[in-house]
Design an enzyme around this catalytic site. Structure first.
Site, mmCIF file in Angstrom:
data_model
loop_
_atom_site.group_PDB
_atom_site.id
_atom_site.type_symbol
_atom_site.label_atom_id
_atom_site.label_comp_id
_atom_site.label_asym_id
_atom_site.label_seq_id
_atom_site.Cartn_x
_atom_site.Cartn_y
_atom_site.Cartn_z
ATOM 1 N N GLU A 1 0.855 -1.178 0.000
ATOM 2 C CA GLU A 1 0.000 0.000 0.000
ATOM 3 C C GLU A 1 0.894 1.231 0.000
ATOM 4 O O GLU A 1 1.964 1.224 0.602
ATOM 5 C CB GLU A 1 -0.893 0.073 1.250
ATOM 6 C CG GLU A 1 -1.947 -0.988 1.338
ATOM 7 C CD GLU A 1 -1.497 -2.171 2.176
ATOM 8 O OE1 GLU A 1 -0.436 -2.076 2.838
ATOM 9 O OE2 GLU A 1 -2.189 -3.197 2.166
ATOM 10 N N TYR B 1 7.328 2.322 -7.867
ATOM 11 C CA TYR B 1 6.682 1.003 -7.919
ATOM 12 C C TYR B 1 6.206 0.672 -9.329
ATOM 13 O O TYR B 1 6.412 -0.440 -9.819
ATOM 14 C CB TYR B 1 5.527 0.926 -6.924
ATOM 15 C CG TYR B 1 5.962 1.131 -5.492
ATOM 16 C CD1 TYR B 1 7.123 0.535 -4.995
ATOM 17 C CD2 TYR B 1 5.236 1.940 -4.623
ATOM 18 C CE1 TYR B 1 7.527 0.732 -3.693
ATOM 19 C CE2 TYR B 1 5.638 2.137 -3.313
ATOM 20 C CZ TYR B 1 6.778 1.536 -2.859
ATOM 21 O OH TYR B 1 7.188 1.733 -1.571
#
Length: 145
Positions: A105, A117
């Site tokens: 998260e 990411y």
């Protein structure tokens, strides 16, 4: 830059980076000491020139999945590749353990982390409303090997 497994002697430094990065949501040094004792948790630290600890990251290994718990870099060493190096180390370690998918998260407004990411192949899979507090949503990302 050197990346090595987290050791007990590193916990004060990473707790300081954690506090600087996450403020009121920061984990304590004692929590990191507990994490070290858990064999399902895998943490690494990044050392800068001169041996100073400048970042850390870790994941929980659950069956054939990994959940990245946190990656944080000392403010003075951001945008120098330490976050990417730690992420790559975590992914390599996860693969070596037979992990097939990795999740994490990230704060919806953390553009730098999201870009990192996504550049490493993570795909946005959902949102957790108010995960970090009122109106502070978490984006859920997955990477499948």
């Amino acid at each position: 830059m050197l990346i090595r497994p987290l050791e007990e002697r590193d916990t004060a430094a990473i707790a300081s980076i954690e506090k600087e990065t996450f403020g009121d949501h920061a984990w304590s040094q004692n929590l990191f000491l507990e994490e070290i004792q858990d064999t399902t948790k895998h943490y690494f630290v990044a050392l800068c020139e001169g041996g100073a600890l400048c970042g850390y990251g870790g994941f929980a290994h659950i069956m054939d999945e990994a959940h990245i718990m946190n990656i944080a870099i000392d403010r003075a060493y951001r945008k120098l590749g330490f976050g990417r190096a730690l992420l790559k180390t975590l992914l390599e370690e996860a693969k070596s353990l037979g992990v097939r998918a990795v999740t994490l998260e990230v704060r919806e407004n953390n553009a730098a982390a999201r870009a990192l990411y996504e550049s490493e192949g993570f795909v946005l899979a959902g949102i957790r409303k108010d995960y970090y507090g009122l109106y502070a949503h978490a984006l859920i990302y997955w990477l499948t090997f």
